[in-house]
Design a protein around this motif. Structure first.
Motif, PDB file in Angstrom:
ATOM      1  N   GLY A 174       0.814  -1.207   0.000  1.00 40.97           N
ATOM      2  CA  GLY A 174       0.000   0.000   0.000  1.00 40.97           C
ATOM      3  C   GLY A 174       0.843   1.250   0.000  1.00 40.97           C
ATOM      4  N   GLY A 175       0.160   2.367   0.161  1.00 42.58           N
ATOM      5  CA  GLY A 175       0.824   3.657   0.150  1.00 42.58           C
ATOM      6  C   GLY A 175      -0.162   4.757  -0.159  1.00 42.58           C
ATOM      7  N   GLY A 176       0.388   5.903  -0.560  1.00 38.67           N
ATOM      8  CA  GLY A 176      -0.441   7.045  -0.861  1.00 38.67           C
ATOM      9  C   GLY A 176      -0.251   7.605  -2.245  1.00 38.67           C
ATOM     10  N   GLY A 177       0.766   7.124  -2.969  1.00 38.67           N
ATOM     11  CA  GLY A 177       1.048   7.611  -4.307  1.00 38.67           C
ATOM     12  C   GLY A 177       0.560   6.652  -5.381  1.00 38.67           C
ATOM     13  N   ARG A 178       0.406   7.162  -6.593  1.00 43.24           N
ATOM     14  CA  ARG A 178      -0.182   6.370  -7.668  1.00 43.24           C
ATOM     15  C   ARG A 178       0.677   5.149  -8.013  1.00 43.24           C
ATOM     16  N   THR A 179       1.988   5.327  -8.118  1.00 41.22           N
ATOM     17  CA  THR A 179       2.838   4.213  -8.537  1.00 41.22           C
ATOM     18  C   THR A 179       2.785   3.071  -7.529  1.00 41.22           C
ATOM     19  N   SER A 192      -3.197  -1.239   1.856  1.00 38.38           N
ATOM     20  CA  SER A 192      -3.168  -0.339   2.994  1.00 38.38           C
ATOM     21  C   SER A 192      -3.060   1.094   2.489  1.00 38.38           C
ATOM     22  N   LEU A 193      -4.099   1.869   2.731  1.00 41.24           N
ATOM     23  CA  LEU A 193      -4.147   3.246   2.257  1.00 41.24           C
ATOM     24  C   LEU A 193      -3.538   4.183   3.291  1.00 41.24           C
ATOM     25  N   THR A 194      -2.631   5.032   2.828  1.00 40.89           N
ATOM     26  CA  THR A 194      -1.997   6.013   3.697  1.00 40.89           C
ATOM     27  C   THR A 194      -1.954   7.353   2.985  1.00 40.89           C
ATOM     28  N   ALA A 195      -1.607   8.384   3.748  1.00 42.30           N
ATOM     29  CA  ALA A 195      -1.208   9.630   3.117  1.00 42.30           C
ATOM     30  C   ALA A 195       0.161   9.410   2.479  1.00 42.30           C
ATOM     31  N   GLN A 196       0.456  10.150   1.423  1.00 44.29           N
ATOM     32  CA  GLN A 196       1.725   9.957   0.731  1.00 44.29           C
ATOM     33  C   GLN A 196       2.873  10.386   1.624  1.00 44.29           C
ATOM     34  N   LEU A 197       3.900   9.530   1.726  1.00 42.17           N
ATOM     35  CA  LEU A 197       5.019   9.770   2.643  1.00 42.17           C
ATOM     36  C   LEU A 197       6.291  10.078   1.881  1.00 42.17           C
ATOM     37  N   ASN A 209      -2.221  15.986   2.143  1.00 40.76           N
ATOM     38  CA  ASN A 209      -2.050  14.574   1.815  1.00 40.76           C
ATOM     39  C   ASN A 209      -2.982  13.669   2.614  1.00 40.76           C
ATOM     40  N   ALA A 210      -3.406  14.161   3.795  1.00 43.35           N
ATOM     41  CA  ALA A 210      -4.285  13.366   4.648  1.00 43.35           C
ATOM     42  C   ALA A 210      -5.755  13.717   4.462  1.00 43.35           C
ATOM     43  N   ALA A 211      -6.074  14.667   3.591  1.00 41.79           N
ATOM     44  CA  ALA A 211      -7.448  15.126   3.426  1.00 41.79           C
ATOM     45  C   ALA A 211      -8.327  14.043   2.819  1.00 41.79           C
ATOM     46  N   ALA A 212      -9.609  14.097   3.147  1.00 37.97           N
ATOM     47  CA  ALA A 212     -10.554  13.070   2.690  1.00 37.97           C
ATOM     48  C   ALA A 212     -10.588  12.961   1.175  1.00 37.97           C
ATOM     49  N   GLU A 213     -10.530  14.099   0.485  1.00 34.28           N
ATOM     50  CA  GLU A 213     -10.619  14.076  -0.976  1.00 34.28           C
ATOM     51  C   GLU A 213      -9.436  13.347  -1.605  1.00 34.28           C
ATOM     52  N   ARG A 214      -8.279  13.397  -0.965  1.00 34.50           N
ATOM     53  CA  ARG A 214      -7.125  12.656  -1.490  1.00 34.50           C
ATOM     54  C   ARG A 214      -7.376  11.154  -1.413  1.00 34.50           C
ATOM     55  N   PHE A 215      -8.093  10.725  -0.396  1.00 35.52           N
ATOM     56  CA  PHE A 215      -8.397   9.301  -0.287  1.00 35.52           C
ATOM     57  C   PHE A 215      -9.460   8.883  -1.294  1.00 35.52           C
ATOM     58  N   ASP A 216     -10.376   9.783  -1.649  1.00 32.34           N
ATOM     59  CA  ASP A 216     -11.284   9.503  -2.762  1.00 32.34           C
ATOM     60  C   ASP A 216     -10.480   9.184  -4.019  1.00 32.34           C
ATOM     61  N   GLN A 217      -9.453   9.986  -4.279  1.00 35.33           N
ATOM     62  CA  GLN A 217      -8.640   9.777  -5.468  1.00 35.33           C
ATOM     63  C   GLN A 217      -7.872   8.466  -5.390  1.00 35.33           C
ATOM     64  N   ARG A 218      -7.348   8.139  -4.218  1.00 38.38           N
ATOM     65  CA  ARG A 218      -6.586   6.893  -4.080  1.00 38.38           C
ATOM     66  C   ARG A 218      -7.460   5.670  -4.326  1.00 38.38           C
ATOM     67  N   VAL A 219      -8.685   5.694  -3.808  1.00 38.09           N
ATOM     68  CA  VAL A 219      -9.590   4.578  -4.050  1.00 38.09           C
ATOM     69  C   VAL A 219      -9.960   4.493  -5.524  1.00 38.09           C
ATOM     70  N   ALA A 220     -10.124   5.647  -6.173  1.00 41.43           N
ATOM     71  CA  ALA A 220     -10.417   5.647  -7.606  1.00 41.43           C
ATOM     72  C   ALA A 220      -9.267   5.039  -8.396  1.00 41.43           C
TER      73      ALA A 220
END
Length: 317
Positions: A174-179, A192-197, A209-220
């Motif tokens: 898991g992680g927070g970035g696209r790659t 495992s979804l995280t904010a990008q580190l 990086n921890a905002a809800a909208e960023r997690f919308d994008q990660r799930v997408a």
């Protein structure tokens, strides 16, 4: 952006894990392990850092002897600090003590001091993720097929033997970035979804990086990259900040907003934050499962006892 309801991989029953941080001694670790199993948590997970924490694989071997049902796992093993075939051997040996109970988290490593302490150069993220993907290929071939010969750009294993034979395990990335999320969508059972580190520094506020909208994008992204694997995936989130408090708004204003660099309302909506009284927390988790599809929540060990009422209400539902 992909519609939220379309981005959700599918609802699963809630389950909860405990992330075991630094323990002062063996007796304290034994108490933590046994209480985790007794109070309805699904898993005990151990991080992989070269600071005051204990070594993850030996810690889990100890925990295996004190438990009979608890899932045991890593969150996450830094692939750059270990050779793939050697890592397989240690994990497969651990499985002999807890057959079928392993949840193996593998990551690219992100914390710069770990690399400095280990005397290992810290390559750019793209190289670390590519090396992780080769590591996963070798370890999974040994795990699933019992042998591998592989010559990659960064890793190799010639005539490697997958012994002792392990039971099936679940694999976490898991992680927070696209790659990194694209890699996880190809190989993991649990993402495992995280904010990008990318800052590689624990003291840097996570901010947007921890905002809800960023997690919308990660799930997408996961939905887009997982393809036919989507329905089988489980989504996990490690809670960076968790507290059972009487007044969540006051706690957000005094403690969370300054720490995260977000306004109080935004920090309370972040998936890596969970604060409030028990009913409020349960409502937030149900809403987050609906929004993101996250059903597997990992609580820091220091907060595990106060979150037991949440576990009692939601686990398995």
């Amino acid at each position: 952006m992909t519609d939220r309801t379309e981005a959700v991989p599918g609802h699963r029953p809630f389950r909860f894990g405990v992330l075991a941080g630094a323990c002062p001694d063996l007796a304290a670790f034994r108490r933590l392990v046994r209480r985790t199993e007794e109070t309805g948590y699904s898993s005990l997970l151990v991080p992989d850092h070269l600071d005051q924490r204990w070594g993850p694989l030996v810690s889990l071997a100890l925990a295996a002897g004190w438990t009979s049902r608890l899932t045991l796992g890593t969150l996450m093993l830094a692939a750059d600090l270990r050779r793939p075939a050697v890592l397989f051997k240690e994990l497969a040996t651990l499985d002999q003590a807890a057959p079928g109970r392993l949840e193996i988290g593998l990551g690219a490593g992100w914390f710069a001091p770990d690399f400095a302490r280990a005397g290992v150069p810290m390559d750019p993220p793209a190289i670390r993720i590519a090396r992780l993907e080769e590591t996963v290929h070798i370890v999974r071939e040994l795990w699933d097929k019992g042998a591998v010969t592989y010559r990659g750009r960064y890793c190799s294993a010639i005539d490697a033997i997958g012994e002792p034979r392990p039971a099936p395990a679940r694999w976490v990335m898991g992680g927070g970035g696209r790659t990194m999320l694209r890699t996880a969508a190809r190989h993991a059972d649990i993402i495992s979804l995280t904010a990008q580190l990318s800052a590689a520094r624990k003291e840097v506020p996570l901010g947007a990086n921890a905002a809800a909208e960023r997690f919308d994008q990660r799930v997408a992204w996961i939905r887009e990259d997982a393809g036919d694997r989507l329905a089988a995936l489980e989504l996990q989130c490690l809670l960076t900040a968790a507290a059972v408090v009487r007044d969540s708004r006051d706690h957000a204003e005094r403690v969370l907003a300054p720490a995260f660099g977000l306004p109080p309302d935004e920090v309370l909506d972040s998936p890596v934050v969970l604060a409030g009284e028990v009913p409020e927390i349960c409502d937030r988790l149900r809403a987050r499962r609906e929004r993101y599809g996250i059903s597997y929540w990992v609580v820091p060990a220091a907060r595990a006892e106060e979150f037991e009422p949440v576990v009692a209400r939601l686990a398995g539902t």
